[in-house]
Design an enzyme around this catalytic site. Sequence first.
Site, mmCIF file in Angstrom:
data_model
loop_
_atom_site.group_PDB
_atom_site.id
_atom_site.type_symbol
_atom_site.label_atom_id
_atom_site.label_comp_id
_atom_site.label_asym_id
_atom_site.label_seq_id
_atom_site.Cartn_x
_atom_site.Cartn_y
_atom_site.Cartn_z
ATOM 1 N N ASP A 295 0.853 -1.175 0.000
ATOM 2 C CA ASP A 295 0.000 0.000 0.000
ATOM 3 C C ASP A 295 0.896 1.235 0.000
ATOM 4 O O ASP A 295 2.095 1.138 0.278
ATOM 5 C CB ASP A 295 -0.906 -0.035 1.240
ATOM 6 C CG ASP A 295 -1.810 1.169 1.326
ATOM 7 O OD1 ASP A 295 -2.313 1.607 0.284
ATOM 8 O OD2 ASP A 295 -2.009 1.682 2.445
ATOM 9 N N GLU A 406 -7.174 18.353 4.389
ATOM 10 C CA GLU A 406 -7.900 19.482 4.945
ATOM 11 C C GLU A 406 -7.209 20.032 6.188
ATOM 12 O O GLU A 406 -7.138 21.243 6.385
ATOM 13 C CB GLU A 406 -9.339 19.075 5.268
ATOM 14 C CG GLU A 406 -10.183 18.767 4.044
ATOM 15 C CD GLU A 406 -11.666 18.837 4.340
ATOM 16 O OE1 GLU A 406 -12.064 18.341 5.408
ATOM 17 O OE2 GLU A 406 -12.414 19.399 3.527
ATOM 18 N N GLY A 582 -4.970 3.814 -3.861
ATOM 19 C CA GLY A 582 -6.193 4.445 -4.330
ATOM 20 C C GLY A 582 -5.981 5.871 -4.790
ATOM 21 O O GLY A 582 -6.923 6.549 -5.188
#
Length: 955
Positions: A295, A406, A582
């Site tokens: 990953d 964010e 992803g």
Amino acid sequence: MRLGALYTYWVPLGFVLAVTIIREAVEEIRCYVRDKEVNSQVYSRLTARGTVKVKSSSIQVGDLIIVEKNQRVPADMIFLRTSEKNGSCFLRTDQLDGETDWKLRLPVACTQRLPTAADLLQIRSYVYAEEPNIDIHNFVGTFTREDSDAPISESLSVENALWAGTVTASGTIVGVVLYTGRELRSVMNTSNPRSKIGLFDLEVNCLTKILFGALVVVSLVMVALQHFAGRWYLQIIRFLLLFSNIIPISLRVNLDMGKIVYSWVIRRDSKIPGTVVRSSTIPEQLGRISYLLTDKTGTLTQNEMVFKRLHLGTVAYGLDSMDEVQSHIFSIYTQQSQDPPAQKGPALTTKVRRTMGTRVHEAVKAIALCHNVTPVYESSGVTDQAEAEKQYEDSCRVYQASSPDEVALVQWTESVGLTLVGRDQSSMQLRTPGDQILNFTILQIFPFTYESKRMGIIVRDESTGEITFYMKGADVVMAGIVQYNDWLEEECGNMAREGLRVLVVAKKSLAEEQYQDFEARYVQAKLSVHDRSLKVATVIESLEMEMELLCLTGVEDQLQADVRPTLETLRNAGIKVWMLTGDKLETATCTAKNAHLVTRNQDIHVFRLVTNRGEAHLELNAFRRKHDCALVISGDSLEVCLKYYEYEFMELACQCPAVVCCRCAPTQKAQIVRLLQERTGKLTCAVGDGGNDVSMIQESDCGVGVEGKEGKQASLAADFSITQFKHLGRLLMVHGRNSYKRSAALSQFVIHRSLCISTMQGQLLLPHAGGRLARAAQPRASRFCLRYSTIYTMFPVFSLVLDKDVKSEVAMLYPELYKDLLKGRPLSYKTFLIWVLISIYQGSTIMYGALLLFESEFVHIVAISFTSLILTELLMVALTIQTWHWLMTVAELLSLACYIASLVFLHEFIDVYFIATLSFLWKVSVITLVSCLPLYVLKYLRRRFSPPSYSKLTS
């Protein structure tokens, strides 16, 4: 011909079965204890009699469950009320999607307005919910209260749902249980783990089958030598029992105990602290990995974002020029405070300067407002404005958000002077450099989704009454929303090539009438039961037109410690690394370059987006013409290629030095692992740290979980758990290599020991030895063989699990040594045949030597042959050992001492007076010398003229 006592057959078999059963039972008990611990967690249930304690395993659909701060939600629930003043709560979904950041959840409005939680039992209401599914990002339902004058219906979405396994941030919440057991979202997203059997164990089983075939052949040959006389079929069964030592039933015990030792050594290694072995059955797998699938976020990178770039089209601000942004913000707000409300007088600054300052201010203001971040003051746990104004400089303030991007953006706006100091469900407060508090009312929030790839917010400035719609998102979707420009696409590509995550920020001013019309349509769409998401998206899209492009923001994910040297070590060891993420294609490519997954001198082939068979065929042909080229492919293109050209694609991909799969779903990750196993037949290792990596980890031959910020679900589901990615190098290069080589040597020695005994027994049964001799030999030989196998040579042979050919530092410095193991040479048919020939030679030499030096009684043969056999085995262990450990020396001396001491009590087998004579000593010495000396000479010649690779490093 007698078979000997029955216990010589069933005792070893019973011991082997007992050890195996006990080991399996211990692991099952540990698993049962962990499951029971999870299922026995106590929660409070709201009933008519008050709150009662209930175990999580006893929770049922319809129960009202109270969840405290930092407690995991026990079932899928609808959020009814919270004790927080702001009427909302944050929760963490690390066990579902691998994200550690807090996500905002809202209670049902009509139940939140109730005075107390106990009033929930006084109302009459029901919940309509969709049937259970695996989608954790969406939910459709309605909450209806029937006891009021007019029934009240409220729409329910994922913002009102609390999925099992999530963690609450603060306060006490109450929810009604919707799904339990197999209907939980977390359970439906997890595949059933398969029972893993190591490749080494399968190879040993294959060799055992060969030995069984040899046992049958030898038995038939012995009957044939007797010309199938009499009841020959019974003779076959007797010979099968007599030669049963050919099959080493102690092999499984030795290997299982060896695996336990390997696991203990891994856990005790101080250079990889915190490493846990959760599956003790496959440590040898670590020594033969050909493909490593990893990953990216949280595994190779830290999942900690740092703001790097603000791009306004005509000018870009990097880390070295952020003071200019800060001065622009400071000048804007100081001028506003000194010269209200309009600045129509003459200005000292030029129009260009004033315009740039305004643009910077608009961009920073948009970034400070367009987010889902909530400032939390951990000292008091409140977020209202009064406390925020008191504590805005307090170090206890932390930001909670659904994305690390964010948080990085809000932290950056704080560093340049515009600080988020307070937020609740309906308002937001910013602090300016002049200590002013700017108040904004939150009218609507459109959260980020994987489908929309953007988020938006509509706010009203309390000081001016202006309504503004802010939006930020990925460039691929924002390009069609903002007004035409000629720099967006180019600059997004440039920033992505630098390894930055790019977000496009835009705004649109709304008139009061325009907003009221939108709100009416939006509320109506949210109440729809059928096609709700489509209708809501259509209403929102009516606003998303001709928005003003403000800026581009670029944040960078920091690499984990020592990722580059670890990946270089793995590459030099012959392990091909595939990164499955992803993330978007450009960011994944830059991370691969930054981590040196793709070396600087390697070309990169970016697989074009394909949607049909024809496009896939053309792109595969283009890729086929390139050599030594890393591949970067998106999940959508990968799906098309695997649908039409699975074999051709996998053949080309396996030839690549590195592969990067971006926009990859969890199911695709597991599919890639499965295809690699099927197409190459090589061993795969999957590494991940989030719940979305569990399927990939469980599908691989060897799963490694990284305990990080994304929780422990990957770690608990893995075969091995590490705390940092850099520990993977030592786990494979040192412990994997040693485990495989040690088990190979151990299994060959156990087979050698058994074959030596069987060869000696066969010599006694040959016709030239005489029937009387054979009948006398077997019962004695069987009982003595049992002692020989279980007592005299057990410890020296098992001590091979401590052997190592090179030091751990050398194994890490020269990862090329690992490459030698990928061909499986330590345990192959060739080495097996060599050890079979050695066993036959030594067994025959010992027995023929004893027969040749036969004196008056048979008891002398037993004394000479078995003493020579034990000395030969001890010398063979010494011959095989590469690095002596003090326990090896103790094992050798202890075994020899036990045999010498036991001779005093073995009157049935050995003449004590004979073994004290000079004749016994020279006969044993000659036989042992003849059986071992040729092998020592061959070993010396081989190391002299054809030394193994490791010997060149140790010399």
